[in-house]
Enzyme design. Sequence first.
Site, mmCIF file in Angstrom:
data_model
loop_
_atom_site.group_PDB
_atom_site.id
_atom_site.type_symbol
_atom_site.label_atom_id
_atom_site.label_comp_id
_atom_site.label_asym_id
_atom_site.label_seq_id
_atom_site.Cartn_x
_atom_site.Cartn_y
_atom_site.Cartn_z
ATOM 1 N N ARG A 283 -8.972 37.186 46.809
ATOM 2 C CA ARG A 283 -7.948 37.857 47.615
ATOM 3 C C ARG A 283 -6.702 36.995 47.690
ATOM 4 O O ARG A 283 -6.779 35.786 47.883
ATOM 5 C CB ARG A 283 -8.475 38.150 49.023
ATOM 6 C CG ARG A 283 -9.677 39.087 49.006
ATOM 7 C CD ARG A 283 -10.154 39.446 50.389
ATOM 8 N NE ARG A 283 -11.378 40.247 50.311
ATOM 9 C CZ ARG A 283 -12.063 40.677 51.359
ATOM 10 N NH1 ARG A 283 -11.636 40.395 52.571
ATOM 11 N NH2 ARG A 283 -13.167 41.396 51.195
ATOM 12 N N ARG A 298 -10.232 31.078 55.441
ATOM 13 C CA ARG A 298 -9.460 32.126 54.758
ATOM 14 C C ARG A 298 -9.074 31.607 53.382
ATOM 15 O O ARG A 298 -8.121 30.855 53.234
ATOM 16 C CB ARG A 298 -8.227 32.484 55.590
ATOM 17 C CG ARG A 298 -7.527 33.765 55.168
ATOM 18 C CD ARG A 298 -6.384 34.085 56.101
ATOM 19 N NE ARG A 298 -6.825 34.329 57.456
ATOM 20 C CZ ARG A 298 -7.255 35.511 57.911
ATOM 21 N NH1 ARG A 298 -7.265 36.547 57.100
ATOM 22 N NH2 ARG A 298 -7.644 35.653 59.149
ATOM 23 N N GLU A 370 -14.998 36.705 62.778
ATOM 24 C CA GLU A 370 -15.655 37.742 61.963
ATOM 25 C C GLU A 370 -16.437 37.115 60.816
ATOM 26 O O GLU A 370 -15.930 36.249 60.094
ATOM 27 C CB GLU A 370 -14.610 38.698 61.407
ATOM 28 C CG GLU A 370 -15.193 39.774 60.497
ATOM 29 C CD GLU A 370 -14.159 40.390 59.573
ATOM 30 O OE1 GLU A 370 -14.561 40.916 58.518
ATOM 31 O OE2 GLU A 370 -12.956 40.337 59.897
ATOM 32 N N SER A 373 -18.293 42.890 58.274
ATOM 33 C CA SER A 373 -17.644 44.133 58.663
ATOM 34 C C SER A 373 -18.387 45.269 57.985
ATOM 35 O O SER A 373 -18.513 45.288 56.761
ATOM 36 C CB SER A 373 -16.173 44.112 58.233
ATOM 37 O OG SER A 373 -15.473 45.220 58.751
ATOM 38 N N ARG A 412 -18.320 31.837 55.269
ATOM 39 C CA ARG A 412 -18.230 31.801 56.730
ATOM 40 C C ARG A 412 -19.597 31.504 57.359
ATOM 41 O O ARG A 412 -19.668 30.901 58.439
ATOM 42 C CB ARG A 412 -17.647 33.107 57.255
ATOM 43 C CG ARG A 412 -16.189 33.265 56.867
ATOM 44 C CD ARG A 412 -15.443 34.261 57.709
ATOM 45 N NE ARG A 412 -14.012 34.213 57.412
ATOM 46 C CZ ARG A 412 -13.064 34.797 58.135
ATOM 47 N NH1 ARG A 412 -13.403 35.475 59.230
ATOM 48 N NH2 ARG A 412 -11.800 34.700 57.802
#
Length: 447
Positions: A283, A298, A370, A373, A412
């Site tokens: 990403r 991130r 988070e 999801s 994560r």
Amino acid sequence: MFRLPVSSGILLSVHSFTAILMLDIKWIRENPEALDEALAKRGVAPLSAGLIALDEKRRQHIGRVQEAQERRNAVSKEIGKAMAGKDSATAEKLKAEVAELKGFLQLAEEEERRLDKELTDALAVIPNLPLDDVPVGKDEADNVEVRRVGNIRNFSFEPKEHFEIGEALGFMDFERAAKISGSRFTVLKNRLARLERALGQFMLDLHTGEHGYMEVVAPLLVNDATMFGTGQLPKFTEDSFRTTDGRWLIPTAEVPLTNLVRDEIVDLKELPIRMAALTPCFRSEAGSAGRDTRGMLRQHQFYKVEMVSITDAESAIAEHERMTACAEEVLKRLGLPFRTVVLCTGDMGFGARKTYDIEVWLPGQKAWREISSCSVCGDFQGRRMNARYRPEGEKATRFVHTLNGSGVAVGRALIAVMENYQEADGSVTVPDALLPYMGGLTRIEAA
């Protein structure tokens, strides 16, 4: 048994999906207020009037084309009659009319393509419509917690953040990662590298061995149509990496897994189709400048176990709850405290109708972050992919309903394990669930 579709080898452009509208334009014509009310919940201005005007312009043009085609056919027959009656003057006049109609139809075909593209482009960037039970709100502050699991550990020392732990151990190297790739990359070494690999293997084994997901190894490079099918294109072009030959690095395994049923009619008996994959994800993190710049929260590249379900319309909501429970089970087995929240309308992803976020506790940050999801998308992606099923006893097909969820983000999870299982001496205890994957290591210590 589910069989993967065979590719035709033909690459379709995004704009060749004119008949496969992201939101049903017929439904929009019949329910303009409902569309605008649903979009208002997501903070989007009313769009129905503009969409209906585009559609009406397109339909009127198609009507004129059909009239011209019918007139051309009729005139062609009249030419034959005039020629048979040796009425050359009338025949020449009619031929001139046919030539004029032919010229119009040639230009009209190009205009129809333009109008198709205009409507398709307008529909392609409209987000999915939220389910009625999704809380209305503007941003993450309006998300609603639905449950909290596990106990937050009381430390006898001030807990550190993951990058402090990793660098002190000598197994997490951001400086060399930046040297070879730039910012937002990490080099993991030695026992931390093994711990991350163990996490991914544990998650995949759990979902395939106990939760009924079929393991899939899918391509990491995909074409435009594949990215369009799951909603990454055209809206999120800047969020993804593209190669020089026009392919895309997948931002999540949701993209190739969901598209395995593209342009297929799936047998109802094969539903639900449940798939899982452990892949790197890529990403660009466009728009995240200044956020989470320290550490590996991130990243441009990270590993994730993804779950995807393809269902019929009636089963999708129950499948959403099931999928979320599967993701939660990962954190339960790892002994990590977490909470599950339902996202409000303003915080949901583009293609979702309802989303649960699972947030893990990070004691170093003293915050919930988070880690998974899980979204139900209705037939939003099914329409974009032209993926259908035929209900029992019916001739007509329906679009499949799709779901996707992280099961969970491996990087994560590594962060969460490091921070929750850190010890005062700087070491990290290995959770019991990971011991079978660690080759006898019970603690991560400096070499």
